[in-house]
Design a protein around this motif. Sequence first.
Motif, PDB file in Angstrom:
ATOM      1  N   SER A 187       1.126  -1.052  -0.387  1.00 47.67           N
ATOM      2  CA  SER A 187       0.376   0.415  -0.139  1.00 47.67           C
ATOM      3  C   SER A 187       0.649   1.324   0.229  1.00 47.67           C
ATOM      4  O   SER A 187       0.148   2.448  -0.722  1.00 47.67           O
ATOM      5  N   HIS A 190       2.086   1.821  -3.073  1.00 48.41           N
ATOM      6  CA  HIS A 190       1.626   2.388  -4.287  1.00 48.41           C
ATOM      7  C   HIS A 190       1.414   3.562  -3.742  1.00 48.41           C
ATOM      8  O   HIS A 190       0.588   4.477  -4.776  1.00 48.41           O
ATOM      9  N   ILE A 191       0.831   4.461  -3.134  1.00 48.38           N
ATOM     10  CA  ILE A 191       0.997   5.588  -2.130  1.00 48.38           C
ATOM     11  C   ILE A 191       1.305   6.034  -2.893  1.00 48.38           C
ATOM     12  O   ILE A 191       1.252   7.873  -4.014  1.00 48.38           O
ATOM     13  N   GLU A 234       3.832   6.626   7.867  1.00 49.66           N
ATOM     14  CA  GLU A 234       4.170   5.247   7.602  1.00 49.66           C
ATOM     15  C   GLU A 234       4.625   4.831   8.376  1.00 49.66           C
ATOM     16  O   GLU A 234       5.552   4.994   9.312  1.00 49.66           O
ATOM     17  N   ARG A 351      -4.879   2.104  -8.429  1.00 48.43           N
ATOM     18  CA  ARG A 351      -4.067   1.815  -7.542  1.00 48.43           C
ATOM     19  C   ARG A 351      -5.154   2.343  -6.185  1.00 48.43           C
ATOM     20  O   ARG A 351      -4.681   1.194  -5.206  1.00 48.43           O
ATOM     21  N   ILE A 355      -3.911  -0.771  -3.300  1.00 49.58           N
ATOM     22  CA  ILE A 355      -3.284  -0.297  -1.624  1.00 49.58           C
ATOM     23  C   ILE A 355      -5.365  -0.988  -1.009  1.00 49.58           C
ATOM     24  O   ILE A 355      -4.448  -1.843   0.279  1.00 49.58           O
ATOM     25  N   VAL A 356      -6.057  -0.930  -1.225  1.00 48.93           N
ATOM     26  CA  VAL A 356      -7.475  -1.304  -0.241  1.00 48.93           C
ATOM     27  C   VAL A 356      -7.518  -3.472  -0.184  1.00 48.93           C
ATOM     28  O   VAL A 356      -7.150  -3.912   0.912  1.00 48.93           O
ATOM     29  N   SER A 358      -4.337  -5.069  -0.446  1.00 49.85           N
ATOM     30  CA  SER A 358      -3.448  -5.559   0.287  1.00 49.85           C
ATOM     31  C   SER A 358      -3.139  -4.701   1.505  1.00 49.85           C
ATOM     32  O   SER A 358      -2.744  -5.821   2.076  1.00 49.85           O
ATOM     33  N   ILE A 359      -3.906  -3.726   1.659  1.00 53.37           N
ATOM     34  CA  ILE A 359      -4.015  -3.954   3.613  1.00 53.37           C
ATOM     35  C   ILE A 359      -4.896  -4.806   3.851  1.00 53.37           C
ATOM     36  O   ILE A 359      -5.038  -5.255   4.880  1.00 53.37           O
ATOM     37  N   THR A 364      -2.342  -4.638   6.812  1.00 54.09           N
ATOM     38  CA  THR A 364      -1.470  -3.873   7.359  1.00 54.09           C
ATOM     39  C   THR A 364      -2.170  -2.648   8.345  1.00 54.09           C
ATOM     40  O   THR A 364      -3.280  -2.247   8.436  1.00 54.09           O
ATOM     41  N   VAL A 366      -3.202   0.601   9.707  1.00 51.23           N
ATOM     42  CA  VAL A 366      -2.859   1.810   8.570  1.00 51.23           C
ATOM     43  C   VAL A 366      -3.161   3.232  10.337  1.00 51.23           C
ATOM     44  O   VAL A 366      -4.318   2.822  10.249  1.00 51.23           O
ATOM     45  N   ALA A 374      -3.502   9.150   1.937  1.00 52.43           N
ATOM     46  CA  ALA A 374      -3.287   8.533   0.622  1.00 52.43           C
ATOM     47  C   ALA A 374      -4.520   8.483  -0.204  1.00 52.43           C
ATOM     48  O   ALA A 374      -4.290   8.777  -1.530  1.00 52.43           O
TER      49      ALA A 374
END
Length: 389
Positions: A187, A190-191, A234, A351, A355-356, A358-359, A364, A366, A374
């Motif tokens: 994520s 890609h951000i 991050e 993207r 991102i969504v 993979s989280i 992940t 966040v 993001a």
Amino acid sequence: MSFSIKQSALTMDVSNSVVHRRSPSIRSSFSPSLNLQNNSNKRALISVSKPLHVSSISSIESCFLKERKPVVHCKAYEADKSPAAAEAKSETAQRVKIGIYFATWWALNVVFNIYNKKVLNVYPFPWLTSTLSLACGSLMMLVSWATRIAEPSKIDLEFWKVLFPVAVAHTIGHVAATVSMSKVAVSFTHIIKSGEPAFSVLVSRFLLGESFPPAVYLSLLPIIGGCGLAALTELNFNMTGFMGAMISNLAFVFRNIFSKKGMKGTSVSGMNYYACLSMLSLLILTPFAIAVEGPHLWAAGWKEAVSLVGPQFIWWVAAQSIFYHLYNQVSYMSLDQISPLTFSIGNTMKRISVIVSSIIIFHTPVQPINALGAAIAILGTFLYSQAKA
């Protein structure tokens, strides 16, 4: 079904030898079955199951002559075969096709990123992983050409010369992105990569001398601000991962610039163009991958990864290589069908999906402020695509 024509003084039978005179109040109807007289004096029956619309009728010739000559020339078409209906069907089909391209592109990209991260978590050799992705894609296209699944394009030495700088930039961007994902969350990579438009504008402005409307420059503010906010908040920040994503952005900007300048007027399809790009990038990358990592480290790491994961690790490597080529191939194929603006919007939505997903899959962590950064960056990318239009 039937269609009719109001006549002030005449009613026409499409059996083109007879004309009857009637009063103005009479409507003449045409049956869906039309009797036509041909040169051999035989009647041909044409069955029409849909409404007919008269396109044009020529003037009546020699109404009272005794010779059997055509009296009425009538051009008609079925209701659902009119030009407007055909155009509407074509537009609908094109939208469906573009939707399929986008859905396939996003799905393949999500799958690639998931398997790529799984491989890098247990086998941290991004140079080899990048090489295998290009090698797999090159092999797939060679087989497709040999079996005529895909028709190869006619290319010459000049094509390869023009493609070389594109391949160099593509290789650098591909390796840098893979190095980034080996160090940080998918994520986060890609951000940061959503900031590519900022690099594009800056390079085009200061190196190529291009100018842009004020709205384009203003759209860079949320992109830069959002990426900066996401980087500062991050939780698992890594400078190597951050710089890898930034270098990838810069390399892909130059790839796009070289590609636009060098490929104008070529007749190579998007699929074959990306196939040639993969093959040339593979030749460029392989010696560097051997020099940076080397077979000894690869062999030792492979044994350790198989002992940790089991035989399914081989499937992970194969999947990330196959899906990398497929998602890129579909994206290049879509360029043949859509405008750059539509492609840019599709890339932004891609993207978001990566991102969504993979989280969710990698759990992940966040923070709200990180998610806000993001969202701002992605919104800025969308505004940029609109302003650039």
